[in-house]
Design an enzyme around this catalytic site. Structure first.
Site, PDB file in Angstrom:
ATOM      1  CB  CYS A 207      -0.915  -0.003   1.230  1.00  0.00           C
ATOM      2  SG  CYS A 207      -2.009   1.423   1.347  1.00  0.00           S
TER       3      CYS A 207
ATOM      4  CG  HIS B 196      -5.664  -1.965  -1.541  1.00  0.00           C
ATOM      5  ND1 HIS B 196      -4.706  -2.581  -0.774  1.00  0.00           N
ATOM      6  CD2 HIS B 196      -5.388  -0.638  -1.489  1.00  0.00           C
ATOM      7  CE1 HIS B 196      -3.882  -1.660  -0.275  1.00  0.00           C
ATOM      8  NE2 HIS B 196      -4.278  -0.472  -0.708  1.00  0.00           N
ATOM      9  CD  GLU B 197      -6.781   1.784  -4.198  1.00  0.00           C
ATOM     10  OE1 GLU B 197      -6.960   2.802  -3.499  1.00  0.00           O
ATOM     11  OE2 GLU B 197      -5.667   1.231  -4.277  1.00  0.00           O
TER      12      GLU B 197
END
Length: 163
Positions: free
Chosen positions: A89, A131-132
């Site tokens: 990340c 993830h986003e």
């Protein structure tokens, strides 16, 4: 517009659920351009608005040489049992951990014209979508790690030179 600095783990904006975009105005248009400029840098698969300090539901992506964005995304479908996938990340620089992610994901939202957008895929696309959207829900991938992996990750965060 310009590529914006990425907020690092520990910044409260990363742990706060992002607000829906209710009006598409020049500020939202400028944000989208900044997100696109920010994700176009090498090694980036996605950048969520909170990562550049803006607490609204928007992210940009750069997967398989396709760059785009989505506003007000929501995960509407995942398929398959979660698999451990190597993940990093931008907000947690230098760390890479096996993170459970579904092998398929589908996200729905809108574009700058208010028209529906559907993003879906497997592999890196599915991982990026999960993830986003996690970022937009105030979740950093470290929170998804298995207990023992999370303990190692948090130790590495505390020992990092950026934390």
């Amino acid at each position: 517009m310009t590529a914006r600095d990425i907020r690092l783990y520990g910044d409260p904006v990363l742990r706060t659920p992002a607000a829906e975009i209710t009006a598409i105005d020049e500020g939202v248009r400028a944000l989208v351009q900044d997100l696109l400029d920010s994700v176009a840098l090498p090694g980036r698969a996605g950048v969520a608005a909170p990562q550049i300090g803006v607490g609204v539901r928007a992210f940009s992506y750069n997967v398989d040489d396709v760059i785009g964005y989505i506003l007000n995304p929501r995960v509407v479908e995942v398929r398959g049992e979660p698999e451990l996938t190597g993940e990093g990340c931008l907000s947690v620089p230098g760390l890479w951990h096996d993170t459970p992610r579904h092998p398929y994901a589908r996200v729905e939202g809108i574009d700058l014209d208010g028209e529906p957008v559907v993003l879906e895929g497997e592999g890196l696309m599915a991982q990026m979508l999960q993830h986003e959207t996690d970022h937009l829900d105030g979740v950093v991938y470290l929170q998804r790690l298995r207990k023992d992996e999370r303990a190692r990750a948090m130790k590495a965060v505390r020992e990092s030179d950026w934390f």
